[in-house]
Design an enzyme around this catalytic site. Structure first.
Site, short mmCIF file in Angstrom:
data_model
loop_
_atom_site.label_atom_id
_atom_site.label_comp_id
_atom_site.label_asym_id
_atom_site.label_seq_id
_atom_site.Cartn_x
_atom_site.Cartn_y
_atom_site.Cartn_z
N ARG A 149 0.87 -1.18 0.00
CA ARG A 149 0.00 0.00 0.00
C ARG A 149 0.90 1.22 0.00
O ARG A 149 2.03 1.19 0.50
CB ARG A 149 -0.90 0.00 1.23
CG ARG A 149 -1.81 -1.23 1.35
CD ARG A 149 -2.59 -1.21 2.63
NE ARG A 149 -3.51 -2.35 2.74
CZ ARG A 149 -3.22 -3.51 3.31
NH1 ARG A 149 -2.01 -3.69 3.84
NH2 ARG A 149 -4.10 -4.49 3.35
N LYS A 174 -1.92 -2.60 7.57
CA LYS A 174 -3.34 -2.50 7.88
C LYS A 174 -3.70 -3.58 8.90
O LYS A 174 -3.30 -4.74 8.76
CB LYS A 174 -4.18 -2.65 6.62
CG LYS A 174 -5.63 -2.26 6.79
CD LYS A 174 -6.34 -2.22 5.46
CE LYS A 174 -7.77 -1.73 5.61
NZ LYS A 174 -8.46 -1.68 4.31
N HIS A 242 -2.44 2.70 -5.49
CA HIS A 242 -3.11 1.46 -5.10
C HIS A 242 -3.38 0.60 -6.33
O HIS A 242 -3.47 -0.63 -6.23
CB HIS A 242 -4.43 1.77 -4.38
CG HIS A 242 -4.90 0.68 -3.48
ND1 HIS A 242 -4.31 0.40 -2.27
CD2 HIS A 242 -5.89 -0.24 -3.63
CE1 HIS A 242 -4.92 -0.63 -1.70
NE2 HIS A 242 -5.88 -1.03 -2.52
N ARG A 245 -0.79 -1.88 -6.89
CA ARG A 245 -1.01 -3.05 -6.02
C ARG A 245 -1.95 -4.04 -6.71
O ARG A 245 -1.73 -5.25 -6.67
CB ARG A 245 -1.57 -2.56 -4.69
CG ARG A 245 -1.93 -3.61 -3.67
CD ARG A 245 -2.31 -2.87 -2.38
NE ARG A 245 -3.10 -3.66 -1.45
CZ ARG A 245 -2.58 -4.45 -0.51
NH1 ARG A 245 -1.26 -4.56 -0.40
NH2 ARG A 245 -3.37 -5.11 0.34
N HIS A 268 -3.93 -9.35 3.31
CA HIS A 268 -5.39 -9.40 3.47
C HIS A 268 -5.75 -10.33 4.63
O HIS A 268 -5.22 -11.44 4.73
CB HIS A 268 -6.06 -9.93 2.19
CG HIS A 268 -6.09 -8.94 1.08
ND1 HIS A 268 -6.25 -9.29 -0.24
CD2 HIS A 268 -5.99 -7.59 1.09
CE1 HIS A 268 -6.25 -8.21 -1.00
NE2 HIS A 268 -6.09 -7.16 -0.22
N TYR A 277 -9.48 -10.64 -7.36
CA TYR A 277 -8.56 -10.63 -8.49
C TYR A 277 -8.85 -11.76 -9.47
O TYR A 277 -8.38 -11.72 -10.61
CB TYR A 277 -7.11 -10.69 -7.99
CG TYR A 277 -6.76 -9.45 -7.21
CD1 TYR A 277 -6.62 -8.23 -7.85
CD2 TYR A 277 -6.64 -9.49 -5.83
CE1 TYR A 277 -6.34 -7.07 -7.14
CE2 TYR A 277 -6.37 -8.34 -5.11
CZ TYR A 277 -6.22 -7.14 -5.77
OH TYR A 277 -5.97 -6.00 -5.05
#
Length: 296
Positions: A149, A174, A242, A245, A268, A277
């Protein structure tokens, strides 16, 4: 609100950006309530939290839906729900937001560049000898190579990069979780070139991505540099940091990487987040199916 923000940071170990966003979202709700009170002829300077009802919150979300994206509405509601959950646990006041459901996600696929377009973006430069150009290449090589990120990129220190292993340690990403991510050789080469060209002496605990005065670069600056670079090579202006990414994840999947590994690299918490994706790699999945399934 300040007591809630302090509790969020301490108890939940929330990232600074999360705390800032929740505080900003709650202030926006407060402003809405003050405006509605003024329109009703009740000039007040503060809102009595105990007087807030589910209808107040629904009216606020309905007004917001007229101009804001659904993701913004979802985030604002999340902040409101978290605030009232905090009041429930601290002073046992029932939450008026408990029964309010978040609007469904818009099914939008992430914008990505093709591999040759990423190469054009990364390798484009007006003058490779200038420190800024060397830094910019290092930034975009790293973003694409690791799927970081943009906030994680600008938060990197030199100590976080292990050149021998070809790995980067993302600290307190995150969800306040650390993770190790592979870093390709082109990105490592670009980072070494930037370290040699830095306008100030580098230190192990110093920032990797800095401006030419030595201060840590902001996420907004990275976004603006990317937009200028996209315009210079004639690529889509819809790509953000982003978006690189997204490119990383999609190209990894398209070249045979499994979803679980991509999930680990992206940081994640849920595999469901990574599975988005698959929607941009349908042709690859069909080819895998054709080769592997016995009844075609």
């Amino acid at each position: 609100m300040e007591a809630f923000a302090a509790a969020l940071k301490k108890a939940s170990r929330a990232a600074d950006n999360t705390v800032t966003s929740y505080r900003r979202d709650l202030l926006a709700f407060r402003s809405f309530m003050l405006e509605r009170a003024a329109m009703a002829g009740r000039g007040v300077e503060e809102i009595d939290v105990a007087s807030i009802t589910a209808d107040h919150i629904r009216n606020y979300l309905a007004e917001l839906m007229k101009t804001a994206k659904r993701a913004t509405v979802q985030r604002r509601l999340s902040a409101i729900k978290a605030f009232f959950r905090y009041r429930e646990t601290t002073i046992s006041e029932p939450s008026p937001a408990r029964s309010i459901r978040s609007p469904k996600n818009e099914r939008r696929l992430p914008s990505i560049l093709q591999p040759d377009e990423v190469r054009r973006l990364i390798e484009a430069s007006t003058d490779d000898s200038k420190p800024a150009a060397i830094r910019d290449r290092a930034m975009f090589e790293t973003l694409y190579s690791s799927g970081l990120r943009v906030g994680e990129l600008v938060g990197l220190n030199w100590r976080d990069i292990d050149e021998e292993l070809g790995m980067v340690m993302v600290r307190a990403g995150k969800g306040n979780k650390d993770r190790l991510v592979p870093l390709g050789e082109p990105a490592l080469d670009a980072l070494r070139a930037w370290r040699r060209a830095m306008p100030v002496a580098w230190e192990p605990d110093g920032a990797v991505i800095i401006n030419l005065r030595g201060g840590r670069l902001t996420t907004r600056s990275v976004e603006m540099i990317l937009q200028r670079r996209l315009a210079a090579v004639g690529l889509s202006a819809g790509i953000t940091p982003h978006g690189l990414r997204h490119c990383f994840a999609t190209h990894m999947l398209g070249n045979g990487a499994d979803l679980r590994s991509i999930q680990e690299m992206l940081g994640h918490a849920s595999l469901a987040t990574t599975q988005r994706y698959t929607h941009v790699s349908v042709n690859h999945l069909k080819e895998v199916y054709r080769r592997a399934f016995p009844r075609v």
